[in-house]
Motif scaffolding. Structure first.
Motif, mmCIF file in Angstrom:
data_model
loop_
_atom_site.group_PDB
_atom_site.id
_atom_site.type_symbol
_atom_site.label_atom_id
_atom_site.label_comp_id
_atom_site.label_asym_id
_atom_site.label_seq_id
_atom_site.Cartn_x
_atom_site.Cartn_y
_atom_site.Cartn_z
ATOM 1 N N UNK A 125 26.841 43.390 66.491
ATOM 2 C CA UNK A 125 26.641 43.304 67.942
ATOM 3 C C UNK A 125 25.974 44.517 68.549
ATOM 4 N N UNK A 126 26.072 45.662 67.897
ATOM 5 C CA UNK A 126 25.522 46.876 68.462
ATOM 6 C C UNK A 126 26.482 47.628 69.347
ATOM 7 N N UNK A 127 27.692 47.099 69.556
ATOM 8 C CA UNK A 127 28.713 47.775 70.352
ATOM 9 C C UNK A 127 30.090 47.389 69.822
ATOM 10 N N UNK A 128 31.099 48.137 70.242
ATOM 11 C CA UNK A 128 32.466 47.929 69.778
ATOM 12 C C UNK A 128 33.294 47.290 70.888
ATOM 13 N N UNK A 129 33.954 46.189 70.585
ATOM 14 C CA UNK A 129 34.875 45.548 71.522
ATOM 15 C C UNK A 129 36.256 46.140 71.287
ATOM 16 N N UNK A 130 36.842 46.813 72.269
ATOM 17 C CA UNK A 130 38.154 47.430 72.050
ATOM 18 C C UNK A 130 39.255 46.385 71.905
ATOM 19 N N UNK A 131 40.360 46.800 71.297
ATOM 20 C CA UNK A 131 41.472 45.884 71.052
ATOM 21 C C UNK A 131 42.023 45.304 72.355
ATOM 22 N N UNK A 132 42.024 46.101 73.408
ATOM 23 C CA UNK A 132 42.541 45.607 74.689
ATOM 24 C C UNK A 132 41.737 44.418 75.190
ATOM 25 N N UNK A 133 40.405 44.489 75.000
ATOM 26 C CA UNK A 133 39.550 43.380 75.420
ATOM 27 C C UNK A 133 39.813 42.143 74.569
ATOM 28 N N UNK A 134 40.001 42.334 73.265
ATOM 29 C CA UNK A 134 40.326 41.209 72.390
ATOM 30 C C UNK A 134 41.621 40.539 72.838
#
Length: 486
Positions: free
Chosen positions: A427-436
């Motif tokens: 994706x080119x970026x990191x989705x944090x655990x909180x967002x998941x």
């Protein structure tokens, strides 16, 4: 760049502070993106290489290199080469012999490994912070400067056949591979993950070197670290590389299909029923399928443990607890960048395989019987199925279990590293655990019923191994009864 990140453009200082040789072009302008919470840094170098790090306190540092290559990108001439490069990791390179590489690994005393999959070849190490330069030096040579010597290739040609035989003897390893082959019959995700014998025998040092040159280019690679200063990671370099663009593989085309193999000597007959699902880019449907997998759950006929083991899931309460002749029944989900495979695998004793197909088809149909079906299901559907859509209690339990599994897995530094590297690669970026977690919380019973209904709109992939006479004879009638396309 995603709004989750802010960007800065800087000019790096001299790169002479360390000996490790991940080839970062740190003498010219580079762009660094920082996550909103300030925990994740991503630097893109002029040659296209991405360097990502995440702050995380601890006694160990985890570092890895992730290459956008794998079996889905291979063709008839390179089939299985990702597998072979994985097996050649940490052997002879420009600076180290195999013996020297093994000595370095022993001295590091941590965890050093490599693996290949359909969409990624990864190299990872967990070491003490003061050993990071040595670990990066080792990773750099095995990924960027390997030597493909005739004796190493000959050793592979002698060893890999034993690995293939071992996999073929274990249904739990062999059948998921066969599932992909039947589900994607035009190649890409249907390409073999392990190197076929004919390709293995045809492999040469020159052909492996050519494959490496094509795919191990900076713009297809991510260097990631957890528990390390980002600027230090960027500074750890000693050379630059030119950019080489490889031709990516095409979009995966799901076909579905059937495959039956008679093996009367097997104690249990294995049955796999799969359907096309969602890829990583389709975020909402992806989380809905993940929740559906938890809701269905499953396991073996004997399992110790409480609700945390999934023993309140549908496949436990409605299948394993109701049918003593079923040995195992588990929901699975294989997810890729552009598509996925969702289904149920199960096993039973001889002469019951056609009934097993009926049972697992019933459970998929039942969970799809909520109000949000894509289109009306077959009138031949079991009459009680319309009353068996997912309940609010089942959905809440499944979401809690999914969140628990996610957060517990991320407590592992190596899982955290792989999650970072793979997310940046895709994706080119990191989705944090909180967002998941917030995505999981947003899933409703209607979402689950909808994606389950979408499964049944695609052609099925049906596999059986063992005593298959019954399912081979009666599967068209069972499929028609449930409105499943085969």
């Amino acid at each position: 760049m995603s709004a989750r990140f802010k960007s800065t453009t800087t000019t790096s200082a001299s790169a002479g502070q360390a000996e490790a040789s991940i080839p970062l072009n740190s003498k010219t302008q580079r762009r660094t993106d920082i996550s909103a919470d300030g925990q994740t840094y991503i630097t893109t170098l002029p040659n296209g290489l991405r360097v990502a790090s995440e702050r995380s306190p601890g006694h160990f540092t985890a570092v890895g290199v992730y290459v956008d290559a794998g079996s889905r990108y291979e063709n008839s001439l390179t089939s299985g080469y990702a597998h072979l490069l994985d097996r050649l990791a940490f052997r002879n390179s420009e600076r180290f012999t195999t013996a020297e590489s093994l000595a370095m690994i022993e001295k590091l005393g941590g965890s050093v490994m490599s693996s290949s999959s359909r969409e990624c070849i990864m190299y990872q190490a967990a070491v003490f912070p003061h050993d990071v330069p040595t670990a990066l030096k080792l990773l750099a040579d095995t990924t960027l400067r390997p030597k493909f010597l005739p004796e190493d290739v000959q050793e592979l040609q002698a060893a890999v056949p034993w690995e293939l035989q071992d996999v073929e003897s274990k249904p739990e390893m062999f059948l998921p591979e066969k599932l992909h082959e039947i589900a994607f019959q035009t190649g890409t995700l249907g390409n073999p993950l392990l190197c076929p014998i004919q390709q293995l025998n045809a492999a040469t040092p020159e052909s492996l070197a050519k494959y490496h040159r094509a795919w191990y280019s900076p713009e297809r690679m991510v260097v990631a670290a957890v528990g390390m200063d980002h600027e230090e990671l960027v500074r750890l370099n000693s050379s630059t590389t030119s950019s080489r663009v490889a031709i990516p593989g095409g979009k995966a085309v799901y076909t579905g299909g059937t495959w039956f193999e008679s093996k009367p000597d097997m104690e249990f007959t294995q049955v796999y029923l799969g359907f096309k699902s969602a890829g990583i880019a389709d975020e909402h449907r992806l989380y809905a399928y993940a929740t559906l997998q938890m809701l269905l759950g499953g396991g073996g006929s004997f399992s110790a443990g409480g609700p945390g083991k999934g023993m309140y899931s549908r496949l436990y309460t409605r299948v394993l607890n109701q049918h003593a002749w079923i040995e195992s029944c588990v929901a699975f989900h294989h997810c890729y960048t552009d598509t996925g495979l969702f289904g149920i695998s199960a096993s039973c004793g001889p002469q019951n395989e056609h009934a097993l197909f009926d049972v697992i088809a019933t459970e998929l149909e039942a969970v799809a019987s909520g109000k949000s079906r894509v289109s009306p299901r077959s009138s031949l559907r079991r009459p009680f199925a319309s009353q068996e859509g997912p309940s609010s209690l089942e959905v809440r339990r499944a979401k809690n279990q999914l969140k628990s599994n996610l957060l517990m897995n991320l407590e592992s530094r190596m899982v955290q590293l792989e999650d970072l590297g793979r997310q940046i690669q895709i994706s080119g970026y990191k989705i944090p655990a909180e967002t998941m977690v917030s995505h999981i919380e947003a899933i409703t019973a209607n979402d689950i019923a909808k994606v389950a209904g979408e499964l049944l709109e695609s052609p099925a992939t049906l596999l059986a191994q063992g005593h298959v006479d019954g399912i081979k004879k009666f599967h068209p009638q069972v499929a028609q009864h449930h409105g499943i396309k085969v």
